[in-house]
Design a protein around this motif. Structure first.
Motif, short mmCIF file in Angstrom:
data_model
loop_
_atom_site.label_atom_id
_atom_site.label_comp_id
_atom_site.label_asym_id
_atom_site.label_seq_id
_atom_site.Cartn_x
_atom_site.Cartn_y
_atom_site.Cartn_z
N ARG A 175 8.83 4.06 34.80
CA ARG A 175 8.15 3.07 35.66
C ARG A 175 8.85 1.71 35.60
NH1 ARG A 175 2.02 4.33 33.56
NH2 ARG A 175 1.82 6.44 34.41
N LYS A 176 9.28 1.33 34.40
CA LYS A 176 9.95 0.04 34.27
C LYS A 176 11.28 0.05 35.03
CE LYS A 176 10.39 -4.11 32.73
NZ LYS A 176 9.49 -5.20 33.22
N LEU A 177 12.03 1.14 34.93
CA LEU A 177 13.29 1.22 35.67
C LEU A 177 13.04 1.21 37.18
CD1 LEU A 177 15.26 3.84 33.52
CD2 LEU A 177 15.81 1.42 33.82
N SER A 178 11.99 1.89 37.60
CA SER A 178 11.65 1.89 39.02
C SER A 178 11.24 0.50 39.48
CB SER A 178 10.54 2.90 39.30
OG SER A 178 10.97 4.22 39.03
N GLY B 153 2.36 15.93 37.07
CA GLY B 153 3.71 15.63 37.55
C GLY B 153 4.71 15.61 36.42
N SER B 154 5.70 14.76 36.53
CA SER B 154 6.74 14.62 35.53
C SER B 154 7.23 13.18 35.52
CB SER B 154 7.91 15.57 35.83
OG SER B 154 9.02 15.27 35.00
N PRO B 155 7.64 12.67 34.34
CA PRO B 155 8.22 11.33 34.32
C PRO B 155 9.45 11.20 35.21
CG PRO B 155 7.67 12.05 32.10
CD PRO B 155 7.46 13.23 32.99
N LEU B 156 10.15 12.30 35.46
CA LEU B 156 11.33 12.24 36.32
C LEU B 156 10.97 11.97 37.77
CD1 LEU B 156 13.38 15.22 34.84
CD2 LEU B 156 13.46 12.80 34.22
N ASP B 157 9.68 12.20 38.14
CA ASP B 157 9.26 11.88 39.51
C ASP B 157 9.35 10.38 39.79
OD1 ASP B 157 8.73 14.55 39.80
OD2 ASP B 157 6.59 14.36 39.38
N VAL B 158 9.16 9.58 38.75
CA VAL B 158 9.15 8.13 38.90
C VAL B 158 10.55 7.55 38.73
CG1 VAL B 158 7.87 6.05 38.25
CG2 VAL B 158 6.90 8.31 37.79
N LEU B 159 11.42 8.29 38.06
CA LEU B 159 12.76 7.78 37.76
C LEU B 159 13.54 7.58 39.06
CD1 LEU B 159 14.26 7.14 35.11
CD2 LEU B 159 15.37 9.38 35.33
N PRO B 160 14.19 6.44 39.24
CA PRO B 160 14.89 6.18 40.50
C PRO B 160 16.13 7.03 40.69
CG PRO B 160 15.26 4.39 38.94
CD PRO B 160 14.22 5.28 38.33
N CYS B 161 16.69 7.62 39.59
CA CYS B 161 17.86 8.48 39.70
C CYS B 161 17.81 9.49 38.57
CB CYS B 161 19.15 7.65 39.66
SG CYS B 161 19.32 6.66 38.16
N SER B 162 18.73 10.40 38.54
CA SER B 162 18.74 11.44 37.50
C SER B 162 19.10 10.83 36.15
CB SER B 162 19.74 12.54 37.86
OG SER B 162 21.05 12.03 37.83
N PRO B 163 18.65 11.45 35.04
CA PRO B 163 19.00 10.91 33.72
C PRO B 163 20.50 10.83 33.48
CG PRO B 163 17.21 12.51 33.54
CD PRO B 163 17.71 12.57 34.95
N ALA B 164 21.27 11.77 34.05
CA ALA B 164 22.72 11.75 33.86
C ALA B 164 23.39 10.59 34.57
CB ALA B 164 23.33 13.07 34.33
N SER B 165 22.70 10.00 35.56
CA SER B 165 23.27 8.87 36.30
C SER B 165 22.90 7.52 35.72
CB SER B 165 22.81 8.93 37.77
OG SER B 165 23.19 10.15 38.37
N LEU B 166 22.03 7.52 34.71
CA LEU B 166 21.61 6.25 34.11
C LEU B 166 22.77 5.63 33.33
CD1 LEU B 166 18.06 7.22 32.83
CD2 LEU B 166 18.60 5.75 34.76
N PRO B 167 22.77 4.32 33.22
CA PRO B 167 23.87 3.65 32.49
C PRO B 167 23.88 4.02 31.01
CG PRO B 167 22.64 2.09 33.86
CD PRO B 167 21.85 3.35 33.84
N MET B 168 25.05 3.94 30.42
CA MET B 168 25.25 4.19 29.00
C MET B 168 26.16 3.12 28.42
SD MET B 168 25.93 8.28 28.63
CE MET B 168 24.71 9.51 29.12
N HIS C 240 20.58 -11.09 30.75
CA HIS C 240 19.15 -11.04 30.47
C HIS C 240 18.61 -9.62 30.60
CE1 HIS C 240 15.06 -12.61 30.17
NE2 HIS C 240 14.73 -11.81 31.17
N HIS C 241 19.12 -8.83 31.53
CA HIS C 241 18.57 -7.51 31.80
C HIS C 241 19.42 -6.37 31.25
CE1 HIS C 241 16.47 -9.92 34.92
NE2 HIS C 241 15.49 -9.05 34.70
N ARG C 242 20.63 -6.67 30.77
CA ARG C 242 21.51 -5.61 30.31
C ARG C 242 20.87 -4.79 29.18
NH1 ARG C 242 26.78 -3.94 29.90
NH2 ARG C 242 27.40 -3.17 27.84
N ASP C 243 20.33 -5.48 28.16
CA ASP C 243 19.73 -4.77 27.04
C ASP C 243 18.52 -3.96 27.47
OD1 ASP C 243 21.64 -5.91 25.47
OD2 ASP C 243 20.37 -7.55 24.75
N ILE C 244 17.74 -4.49 28.41
CA ILE C 244 16.55 -3.76 28.87
C ILE C 244 16.95 -2.47 29.58
CG2 ILE C 244 14.59 -3.86 30.45
CD1 ILE C 244 14.32 -6.79 29.88
#
Length: 405
Positions: free
Chosen positions: A295-298, A380-395, A341-345
């Protein structure tokens, strides 16, 4: 050349005798010249008569088997039950080892805590220790003198032993309170009070410096968090209550902070990352944490979507197998990485989703529970709220990122 006999070799333990030779002992039954031994010889009988023979002719019934089995179970319970040493235990008078901490004994308290923070043996400190009516005062003094974690945990155990001793003297027949629950509640309440003092500073948009009271609260917040981690690892705190408290802090900070005002959230997010390996041990807790992170990422990508866990923006036209929304989210998250400011978050929230995906994937399984109600985390699933797939999230930059993706 004389032949050597091992049977006549002197032994360090002559009682055992030489190997493969029956040991002889003084006044043994074989040497008794009784009438039976002289007439019939010495008869060697086995220690147990059940070592040979057959049970075909034995009168064994179902009732005897049940009786024997019940006897075995009863003996097992008897051996596994710890003896009650309450009566045998020496009664200790708490007044002999503790003295009340009051305003008059302030100098003695300061000297005692300086010794506790130093290298004085704990055995000598336990002979006369201060007793506090309020447990919150203990955390204040431990932080003020920066007592090491192991010695601080020892003093908390000592204070708990005093409380138990007093309770046993007052409450003899009723069930004694659980000291783990009491200390957990007191510690979490103390941390909540410190966070309330810091909230005004971290939620204000101005760049005003911290007040002296807020600096002290921040110092106590950091020290008590380290103490909580130490007590948590030793099993002295209620783990379920601690993890649920972290979830409640994240939810409150997420819902009250805007995308440009994440001060309290930045203060609480490292706490969730510190206990992330504990969250993935529970599917329910990992699911709740994944919902909060998604939800926070969305919210960062699309703005406030409300409290519904299954309310992502409508999908756009698919371009080369990837939706336009997902592509937009990826570019937005990349922009956040360039913001100090948002990088760590963003990296912290992405790490939560990725660790849960790898370590506890069952927490992300899609469910249809609650007759279409989307307010439950089980639906549902937490992935329904995620704006992109977990593999596409930053690392963070690492050589193992391609393998992890």
């Amino acid at each position: 050349m004389m032949s050597f006999s091992y049977e006549k070799r002197s032994l360090k333990r002559p009682r055992l005798g030489p190997p493969d030779v029956y040991p002889q002992e003084p006044k043994q039954k074989e040497d008794e010249l009784t009438t039976s031994n002289v007439k019939h010889g010495f008869a060697t009988m086995p220690q147990l008569t059940d070592e040979f023979g057959t049970a075909r002719n034995c009168n064994i019934t179902a009732s005897k088997i049940a009786s024997y089995f019940s006897g075995i179970i009863g003996k097992k319970e008897e051996l596994n039950t710890l003896p009650d040493s309450g009566r045998k235990r020496q009664q200790i008078n708490p007044k002999d080892n503790f003295w009340p901490a009051t305003a008059r004994t302030k100098n003695a308290i300061e000297a005692w805590f300086k010794d506790l923070a130093g290298s004085k043996p704990l055995l000598s400190l336990s002979k006369k220790a201060p007793n506090f009516n309020k447990k919150e005062e203990i955390f204040l003094l431990l932080c003020e003198y920066q007592v090491p974690m192991l010695r601080a945990a020892w003093f908390i155990k000592l204070s708990s032993a005093y409380t138990v001793a007093v309770s046993e003297a007052k409450i003899k027949k009723r069930q004694l309170p659980d000291p783990t629950q009491e200390w957990t509640g007191t510690l979490l309440k103390f941390l909540k009070d410190q966070l309330a003092k810091l909230q005004d500073h971290y939620t204000s948009s101005s760049t005003a410096p911290m007040l002296d009271e807020q600096k002290i609260a921040l110092r106590q917040w950091r020290y008590t968090l380290n103490l909580m981690k130490s007590l948590y690892e030793e099993g002295l705190l209620d783990r379920q209550e601690v993890l649920q408290w972290i979830l409640d802090l994240l939810e409150k900070a997420r819902s009250s902070a805007a995308a440009t005002e994440d001060g309290v959230f930045r203060l609480v997010l490292p706490l969730a990352l510190q206990y992330l390996d504990e969250f993935v041990q529970s599917e329910l807790l990992a699911r709740k944490l994944s919902y909060l992170a998604s939800r926070k990422l969305s919210t960062l990508c699309w703005g406030d979507l409300g409290s519904s866990p299954a309310n992502p923006p409508p999908p756009s036209t698919t371009i080369s197998g990837t939706s336009a929304n997902s592509s937009t989210a990826n570019s937005t998250l990349q922009e956040y990485l360039n913001c100090p400011h948002h990088r760590d978050i963003v990296l912290g929230l992405s790490s939560i989703i990725q660790v849960v995906t790898l370590e506890c994937p069952t927490a992300l399984v899609w469910n249809c529970i609650g007759e279409g109600k989307s307010s439950s985390v089980l639906n549902g699933s937490p992935l329904d709220v995620l704006p992109c797939s977990p593999a596409s999230l930053p690392m963070p930059q690492r050589t193992s990122n391609p393998h992890i993706r």
